[in-house]
Design an enzyme around this catalytic site. Structure first.
Site, mmCIF file in Angstrom:
data_model
loop_
_atom_site.group_PDB
_atom_site.id
_atom_site.type_symbol
_atom_site.label_atom_id
_atom_site.label_comp_id
_atom_site.label_asym_id
_atom_site.label_seq_id
_atom_site.Cartn_x
_atom_site.Cartn_y
_atom_site.Cartn_z
ATOM 1 N N HIS A 279 0.731 -1.213 0.029
ATOM 2 C CA HIS A 279 -0.112 -0.112 0.038
ATOM 3 C C HIS A 279 0.762 1.038 -0.054
ATOM 4 O O HIS A 279 0.514 2.118 -0.730
ATOM 5 C CB HIS A 279 -0.894 0.113 1.241
ATOM 6 N N HIS A 383 -6.215 -2.218 8.402
ATOM 7 C CA HIS A 383 -6.045 -1.830 7.188
ATOM 8 C C HIS A 383 -5.462 -0.462 6.692
ATOM 9 O O HIS A 383 -6.200 0.293 6.075
ATOM 10 C CB HIS A 383 -7.283 -2.337 6.202
ATOM 11 N N HIS A 463 -9.134 6.338 1.115
ATOM 12 C CA HIS A 463 -7.848 6.148 0.765
ATOM 13 C C HIS A 463 -7.027 7.580 0.597
ATOM 14 O O HIS A 463 -7.906 8.351 0.489
ATOM 15 C CB HIS A 463 -7.558 5.450 -0.287
#
Length: 598
Positions: A279, A383, A463
């Site tokens: 990520h 996450h 995000h």
């Protein structure tokens, strides 16, 4: 007789050697490429990783004031022009050529000064076709197709790096071995743990505003899907530019730095005790690099050892040594499940399950450890998908897809949380930002984040919570689990580009800009994606990486946009179509050659 033979052999060798010397013939071997112009030879793909680049060898020339122009293809082709500084000339011992077309006779002009004279050479640089090494019966196309929807005047020169991927034929075939139950026998199967199956082939390229590929990172640069080597597996993500015009990235058990010529400058294994980097990577002003990882052999409160999932932040120096660690299992609340139970069971990050699309996730108390929704260390409770570094107070801002946006100091104390209030307990509940309007008046919101008589909204499964050049916070609000529920119909979902202004002293947050809600489901990206404010043209750049992800058998759309900040007019819109159906894209970013070859 043997001595006689040896003398004859030696004499013959001497004669041959003298003969070669006398005739001026070079030693055995082929000649190097000759100069292509007034400088040296032109070498295509000099580092073997970027086939749409080339290098004009300096051939010992000392030059300055270098400018490169790669001419556009045809009448509408996009010209790429950029200066080359002394650092790059010395680094490459040549003039870097970036932005070539594939399988084409590219026209390139190089201008420079030498001995006080202005010089110029025109070259024709031939390239071969780029190849997708990972095709199977699911393939819709060899390369990912592009569709240019709109490019407004003044934006024709834009270049976008697309960080996407393609499924491999074998799928995820590697797992970390978890700890067996204390009553298990030696022959009993061991459970999986960690996120090693998070593994897919990279598909990394730059597209221009005509939809043409102008750069390609060879898939074998960091990845090998044909060998079971965990050092060459993973998910190439988190490509971020450094102040030097190079790029950092993570993939599985490694982090990297590379440049647009395909030169790999750093290749470090993760430090012992950490695993599964995905990520995000970002270089700080201190020259260190922040990485999002999991913790290996983590001992839970119940004594069970696991590999944790996306809940640790590492700070490393350029030699790979650890500078600092943020353990989110200690800083946040890994038992909070307010959003987890409201998510779409069909997509969590890039783990897509079409059979359960649109269904609300169910949290089971005995969910297996590994890359699955669940609470507690060893499951996907946090996450974290982005990191921002705030230099003004040496803090980090994290987008935790399953918790919210959080700012944490060097002292590992939470400074603030941007999320609905449900499920937050003391002392973290006191860190929740309070929504206000433009006049500073409080906005009333319920615990699920639904606000009264206001356009203000929180972000959900977001995000890229990054600090803009204006000091605001910009976020891609994916919108799954909005207001901690699934809507009556999946088509009621939407995603937003959103900007907030945070007053840390008052503990308040104001929503100052948004875009996307009005475009509805056709703009909805349930997972991945990015936005970033662009000061040079006062636009909000965005890439929705998973549009129409659940349309069975169809390519997933990655939508590149630049939106005028004042008018919200679309200045650029380009679609990128996945080469296999229901395959998500990750991120994209603007690249500027003018800043890459200093």
């Amino acid at each position: 007789m043997f001595d006689k033979y040896r003398k004859t052999l030696v004499a013959g060798t001497v004669a041959i050697t003298l003969g070669l010397s006398a005739s001026g013939v070079m030693a055995a071997g082929f000649k190097p490429a000759p100069p292509a112009g007034q400088l040296g030879a032109v070498i295509v793909d000099p580092y073997g990783n970027a086939p749409l680049t080339a290098l004009v060898d300096l051939d010992s020339h000392v030059i300055s004031d270098v400018k490169v122009t790669v001419h556009g293809k045809g009448e509408k082709g996009v010209e790429i022009s950029y200066p080359v500084g002394q650092e790059s000339l010395k680094t490459y011992d040549g003039v870097p050529i970036f932005g070539l077309y594939q399988k084409f006779a590219n026209k390139v002009t190089v201008e420079w000064k030498e001995n006080g004279k202005v010089m110029k050479d025109d070259y024709v640089v031939h390239t071969s076709a780029i190849v997708n090494n990972y095709m199977d019966n699911r393939s819709i196309s060899d390369l990912q197709q592009t569709k240019v929807i709109k490019v407004a005047p003044g934006f024709e020169d834009r270049l976008y790096l697309v960080n996407t991927h393609t499924f491999t034929a074998q799928g995820x075939d590697l797992h970390w071995h978890g700890e067996k139950d204390k009553n298990a026998g030696i022959l009993d199967a061991g459970p999986a743990t960690g996120a090693l199956p998070f593994d897919i082939a990279p598909f990394t390229f730059i597209v221009d505003t005509e939809g043409e590929y102008r750069w390609w990172l060879d898939q074998d640069t960091f990845y090998d899907g044909r060998d079971r080597d965990i050092n060459k597996r993973g998910y190439l993500m988190g490509i971020r530019e450094t102040p030097r015009g190079t790029f950092t990235a993570v993939q599985g058990q490694h982090w990297y730095e590379f440049d647009m010529m395909g030169q790999v400058l750093e290749d470090h294994k993760l430090p012992r005790g950490f695993a599964d980097a995905t990520h995000e990577s970002i270089e700080t002003p201190n020259g260190t690099v922040l990485l999002r990882v999991g913790k290996s052999n983590y001992r839970r409160d119940d004594g069970v050892h696991v590999t944790t999932i996306r809940d640790h932040i590492l700070e490393v120096d350029k030699s790979g040594r650890v500078v600092d660690v943020w353990d989110l299992t200690k800083i946040l609340d890994p038992k909070r499940d307010a959003l987890l139970g409201a998510l779409d069971a069909g997509a969590v990050c890039v783990n897509v399950d079409l059979a359960h699309a649109g269904q609300q996730a169910k949290l089971e108390p005995d969910t297996p450890f590994g890359d699955a929704l669940g609470v507690g260390p060893g499951r996907n409770w946090a996450h974290v998908n982005s990191i921002a570094y705030d230099a003004k107070d040496d803090s980090i801002i994290l987008s935790s897809r399953h918790q919210g946006v959080v700012k944490i100091g060097r002292d590992k104390q939470v400074k603030w949380i941007l999320a609905p209030s449900k499920g937050w307990e003391k002392p973290l509940a006191s860190k929740l930002l309070k929504p206000v309007d433009a006049n500073g008046k409080p906005i009333t919101c319920n615990e699920n984040g639904l606000c009264e008589n206001s356009d203000f909204d929180f972000t959900y499964t977001q995000h890229t919570a990054w600090i803009s050049s204006k000091g605001t916070l910009t976020i891609f609000d994916n919108g799954d689990g909005r207001h901690l529920e699934q809507p009556a119909l999946p088509t009621m979902k939407y995603s937003r580009f959103v900007e907030y202004k945070i007053d840390e002293k008052k503990g308040t947050v104001q929503q100052v800009w948004e875009y996307g809600k009005e475009r509805g489901y056709d703009f909805y990206s349930p997972i991945t994606s990015i936005i970033e404010y662009q000061a040079d043209r006062n636009t909000m750049f965005g890439f929705g990486g998973s549009i129409h992800l659940f349309d069975v058998g169809q390519p997933t759309v990655g939508k590149l946009n630049e939106i005028d900040y004042k008018t919200k007019e679309v200045k650029v819109e380009i679609d990128v179509l996945s080469d296999k159906p229901n395959q998500t894209h990750y991120r994209a970013l603007l690249v500027r050659p003018q800043q890459m070859f200093k």
